[in-house]
Design a protein around this motif. Structure first.
Motif, short mmCIF file in Angstrom:
data_model
loop_
_atom_site.label_atom_id
_atom_site.label_comp_id
_atom_site.label_asym_id
_atom_site.label_seq_id
_atom_site.Cartn_x
_atom_site.Cartn_y
_atom_site.Cartn_z
N LEU A 63 112.29 54.59 -99.30
CA LEU A 63 113.49 53.84 -99.69
C LEU A 63 113.57 52.50 -98.96
N VAL A 64 113.24 52.49 -97.68
CA VAL A 64 113.26 51.23 -96.93
C VAL A 64 112.23 50.27 -97.49
N ASP B 46 112.58 44.78 -102.96
CA ASP B 46 113.62 44.21 -103.82
C ASP B 46 114.23 42.95 -103.21
N GLU B 47 114.41 42.95 -101.90
CA GLU B 47 114.96 41.77 -101.24
C GLU B 47 113.96 40.62 -101.27
#
Length: 87
Positions: free
Chosen positions: A76-77, A83-84
């Motif tokens: 997830l990280v 995405d960022e």
């Protein structure tokens, strides 16, 4: 242009390695869970704290949960970081 291509290929390689690591940890968590269930079922007849097989089985059960949570949180990280970076 060449440096941009090199950066994209490096990111794809890191992404592939990260997905492989998360998948490996997930598989290991499932193996630990199955091992723990089998050990607990085999050693259930003498239910006390001196039963080493039962205690190891419970340890495998607890460890499998930790391994699974760590694997999913790493995934997830990594996904959030991708995405960022895309924005």
């Amino acid at each position: 242009m060449a440096s941009k291509t090199a950066m994209v290929s490096q990111l794809e390689r890191k992404d592939k390695n990260m997905r492989r690591a998360v998948l490996t940890m997930t598989v290991l968590a499932w193996i630990a869970l199955i091992t723990g269930v089998i050990m607990c079922l085999i050693n259930l007849n003498d239910f006390n704290d001196r039963n080493l097989g039962l205690m190891l089985g419970i340890g495998f059960l607890v460890g499998s949960v930790f391994i699974y949570v760590i694997a999913k949180s790493i995934g997830l990280v990594h996904t959030r970081r991708e995405d960022e970076g895309a924005d």
